[in-house]
Design an enzyme around this catalytic site. Structure first.
Site, PDB file in Angstrom:
ATOM      1  N   CYS A  66       0.829  -1.218   0.000  1.00  0.00           N
ATOM      2  CA  CYS A  66       0.000   0.000   0.000  1.00  0.00           C
ATOM      3  C   CYS A  66       0.858   1.260   0.000  1.00  0.00           C
ATOM      4  CB  CYS A  66      -0.916   0.015   1.213  1.00  0.00           C
ATOM      5  SG  CYS A  66      -2.020  -1.391   1.275  1.00  0.00           S
ATOM      6  N   HIS A 103      -2.973   7.161   3.256  1.00  0.00           N
ATOM      7  CA  HIS A 103      -3.428   5.915   2.633  1.00  0.00           C
ATOM      8  C   HIS A 103      -4.782   5.562   3.250  1.00  0.00           C
ATOM      9  CE1 HIS A 103      -3.969   1.859   1.532  1.00  0.00           C
ATOM     10  NE2 HIS A 103      -3.492   1.326   2.648  1.00  0.00           N
ATOM     11  N   ASN A 155     -10.357   0.191   0.590  1.00  0.00           N
ATOM     12  CA  ASN A 155      -8.898   0.248   0.631  1.00  0.00           C
ATOM     13  C   ASN A 155      -8.371  -0.298  -0.693  1.00  0.00           C
ATOM     14  OD1 ASN A 155      -6.169  -0.472   0.971  1.00  0.00           O
ATOM     15  ND2 ASN A 155      -6.417  -0.798   3.168  1.00  0.00           N
TER      16      ASN A 155
HETATM   17  C1  LIG Z   1      -9.496  -5.661  10.373  1.00  0.00           C
HETATM   18  C2  LIG Z   1     -10.036  -4.861  11.541  1.00  0.00           C
HETATM   19  C3  LIG Z   1     -11.163  -3.920  11.098  1.00  0.00           C
HETATM   20  C4  LIG Z   1     -10.602  -5.836  12.571  1.00  0.00           C
HETATM   21  O1  LIG Z   1     -11.059  -5.114  13.697  1.00  0.00           O
HETATM   22  P1  LIG Z   1     -10.684  -5.619  15.143  1.00  0.00           P
HETATM   23  O2  LIG Z   1     -11.398  -4.753  16.096  1.00  0.00           O
HETATM   24  O3  LIG Z   1      -9.194  -5.701  15.251  1.00  0.00           O
HETATM   25  O4  LIG Z   1     -11.346  -7.059  15.094  1.00  0.00           O
HETATM   26  P2  LIG Z   1     -10.909  -8.375  15.832  1.00  0.00           P
HETATM   27  O5  LIG Z   1     -10.202  -9.253  14.870  1.00  0.00           O
HETATM   28  O6  LIG Z   1     -10.225  -8.062  17.134  1.00  0.00           O
HETATM   29  O7  LIG Z   1     -12.335  -8.964  16.150  1.00  0.00           O
HETATM   30  C5  LIG Z   1     -13.269  -8.247  16.989  1.00  0.00           C
HETATM   31  C6  LIG Z   1     -14.599  -8.963  16.909  1.00  0.00           C
HETATM   32  O8  LIG Z   1     -15.174  -8.774  15.605  1.00  0.00           O
HETATM   33  C7  LIG Z   1     -15.423 -10.054  14.995  1.00  0.00           C
HETATM   34  N1  LIG Z   1     -15.131  -9.907  13.577  1.00  0.00           N
HETATM   35  C8  LIG Z   1     -13.919 -10.005  12.959  1.00  0.00           C
HETATM   36  N2  LIG Z   1     -14.066  -9.795  11.639  1.00  0.00           N
HETATM   37  C9  LIG Z   1     -15.374  -9.548  11.437  1.00  0.00           C
HETATM   38  C10 LIG Z   1     -16.128  -9.245  10.295  1.00  0.00           C
HETATM   39  N3  LIG Z   1     -15.560  -9.136   9.083  1.00  0.00           N
HETATM   40  N4  LIG Z   1     -17.464  -9.033  10.458  1.00  0.00           N
HETATM   41  C11 LIG Z   1     -18.054  -9.124  11.648  1.00  0.00           C
HETATM   42  N5  LIG Z   1     -17.373  -9.428  12.772  1.00  0.00           N
HETATM   43  C12 LIG Z   1     -16.056  -9.626  12.662  1.00  0.00           C
HETATM   44  C13 LIG Z   1     -14.510 -11.024  15.683  1.00  0.00           C
HETATM   45  O9  LIG Z   1     -15.015 -12.319  15.637  1.00  0.00           O
HETATM   46  C14 LIG Z   1     -14.506 -10.486  17.103  1.00  0.00           C
HETATM   47  O10 LIG Z   1     -15.687 -10.886  17.758  1.00  0.00           O
HETATM   48  P3  LIG Z   1     -15.705 -11.181  19.356  1.00  0.00           P
HETATM   49  O11 LIG Z   1     -15.354  -9.871  19.999  1.00  0.00           O
HETATM   50  O12 LIG Z   1     -17.096 -11.619  19.588  1.00  0.00           O
HETATM   51  O13 LIG Z   1     -14.660 -12.228  19.547  1.00  0.00           O
HETATM   52  C15 LIG Z   1      -8.925  -4.045  12.223  1.00  0.00           C
HETATM   53  O14 LIG Z   1      -8.012  -4.892  12.850  1.00  0.00           O
HETATM   54  C16 LIG Z   1      -8.209  -3.181  11.263  1.00  0.00           C
HETATM   55  O15 LIG Z   1      -8.781  -2.294  10.673  1.00  0.00           O
HETATM   56  N6  LIG Z   1      -6.885  -3.363  11.128  1.00  0.00           N
HETATM   57  C17 LIG Z   1      -6.091  -2.576  10.226  1.00  0.00           C
HETATM   58  C18 LIG Z   1      -6.214  -3.140   8.878  1.00  0.00           C
HETATM   59  C19 LIG Z   1      -5.666  -2.238   7.855  1.00  0.00           C
HETATM   60  O16 LIG Z   1      -5.754  -1.040   7.956  1.00  0.00           O
HETATM   61  N7  LIG Z   1      -5.124  -2.847   6.849  1.00  0.00           N
HETATM   62  C20 LIG Z   1      -4.652  -2.160   5.740  1.00  0.00           C
HETATM   63  C21 LIG Z   1      -3.255  -1.835   5.877  1.00  0.00           C
HETATM   64  S1  LIG Z   1      -2.693  -1.535   4.308  1.00  0.00           S
END
Ligand SMILES: CC(C)(COP(=O)(O)OP(=O)(O)OC[C@H]1O[C@@H](n2cnc3c(N)ncnc32)[C@H](O)[C@@H]1OP(=O)(O)O)[C@@H](O)C(=O)NCCC(=O)NCCS
Length: 342
Positions: free
Chosen positions: A123, A264, A295
């Site tokens: 990215c 980004h 994204n």
């Molecule tokens: C991916 C992202 C949105 C996930 O959010 P998060 O708060 O870290 O999510 P987690 O993996 O800790 O999961 C939190 C909860 O949501 C749930 N969950 C995970 N993915 C899910 C989805 N797609 N839809 C619904 N629920 C989801 C999990 O099961 C978990 O549930 P629980 O609390 O009951 O166990 C976040 O980590 C993120 O934005 N990271 C950065 C990614 C990024 O910017 N990437 C690009 C870089 S170039």
């Protein structure tokens, strides 16, 4: 004594002369991507800031999307295409290991015999390519450089992967970089952290996949994009403030001098955190194209620049901080004057 080799140098200053983008036709809602990952519009909106994104059709390829964005960038730059002698393509979704996409894109644009190659920095690729394009013009290696950020991430993520399927999308953006009377592209601050190479990655390499085919035949699973979302979130939210401050400082400016920030479009929450910690002035526009575009990795910064100017939130000539980050992990940031756009 060795024969003396002549040294060359180019322009004292460079700028982005023109910007063009390509957004695929098809708009995809959160409801559509939520089904296969047992998610919801509400979860996707609150966790990522995305409402809709664009997915490319089979006819909208890395080559066609790049060429469309580039044609508009060249028109906006108002230069004769024959003055472009290098094409840099930042992408991580061109699915051939060889050859690169750039020579084919150059030919498609009628740019014959120009240097053309791809840059792989996830990215962060577009901001890496801007740095290189600017330095090539300053060094005299190229007169004008066409820089493209393009992705077709729908080819690489698994629509059933909860960690990626709601986040990524397709598109292209391009700028022409050339000489300028005053500095329009500031010094680049960039770097990488290979200890975190697993945070965003292709989940298996091609040899592993071929061995799997030998063992399992049709049950072999193709490689997909994989992401450790929480690790990426923590790194981006907490490590990149320093990079932003250094880029502003090295441009000889302070945050108060910025008319716009174009981060980004990784995730709406990361964008908000970055803007908050930098304490941007109230009248500094913050690009938030992720809401409608998702994204798009290396394409996200030029797409967000265009969206921002189209909506009237910033103008050509405005001073903007660009920062991009992602797979590698890698990052790059620079302060620029916003280009003309089409
Ligand atoms: C991916 C992202 C949105 C996930 O959010 P998060 O708060 O870290 O999510 P987690 O993996 O800790 O999961 C939190 C909860 O949501 C749930 N969950 C995970 N993915 C899910 C989805 N797609 N839809 C619904 N629920 C989801 C999990 O099961 C978990 O549930 P629980 O609390 O009951 O166990 C976040 O980590 C993120 O934005 N990271 C950065 C990614 C990024 O910017 N990437 C690009 C870089 S170039």
């Amino acid at each position: 004594m060795s024969a003396r080799i002549a040294s060359i140098s180019g322009a004292e200053h460079t700028a982005m002369l023109g910007l063009g983008v390509y957004r695929p036709e098809r708009i995809v809602t959160n409801d559509e991507v939520a089904g296969p990952i047992d998610s919801s519009d509400e979860w996707i909106r609150t966790r990522s800031g995305i409402r809709t994104r664009r997915f490319a059709s089979d006819a909208e390829t890395i080559i066609s999307m790049s060429a469309a964005a580039a044609r508009d960038a060249i028109e906006a730059a108002d230069i004769d295409p024959s003055r472009i002698d290098c094409v840099l393509v930042a992408t991580s979704t061109w699915l051939l290991l060889t050859p690169a996409a750039a020579p084919q894109i150059a030919t498609e644009l009628g740019l014959n015999n120009v240097a053309a190659f791809d840059i792989s920095a996830g990215c962060a690729g577009f901001c890496h390519a801007v740095a290189m394009g600017s330095d090539l013009v300053k060094a005299g290696t190229a007169r004008n450089v066409l820089v493209i950020g393009v992705e077709k991430l729908t080819d690489t993520f698994n629509p059933r992967d909860r960690g990626t399927a709601f986040l990524f999308a397709d598109g292209a953006g391009a700028v022409v970089i050339g000489p300028s009377e005053e500095a329009g592209i500031g010094p680049t601050v960039w770097g990488s952290d290979g200890t975190q190479h697993r945070a965003i990655r292709q989940d298996k390499d091609w040899m592993e996949f071929f061995r799997e085919i030998d063992e399992k035949g049709l049950d072999a699973v193709r490689p997909y994009l994989a992401m450790e979302g929480t690790a990426v979130f923590r790194w981006a939210a907490h490590s990149l403030e320093k990079v932003c401050r250094e880029a502003i400082d090295r441009a000889g400016l302070t945050p108060a001098d910025l008319d716009a920030m174009v981060p980004h479009q990784a995730n709406g929450r990361i964008i908000e955190i970055m803007a908050r910690v930098l304490k941007l002035p109230e009248d500094c526009a913050l690009a938030n194209d992720i809401e409608e575009t998702g994204n798009t990795s290396a394409a996200s910064v030029p797409l967000a620049m265009e969206a921002m100017m189209r909506k009237g939130d910033a103008k050509p000539g405005g001073t903007a901080l660009l920062i991009a980050f992602g797979a590698g992990l890698s990052y790059a940031a620079q302060v620029v004057h916003l280009p003309n756009w089409k």
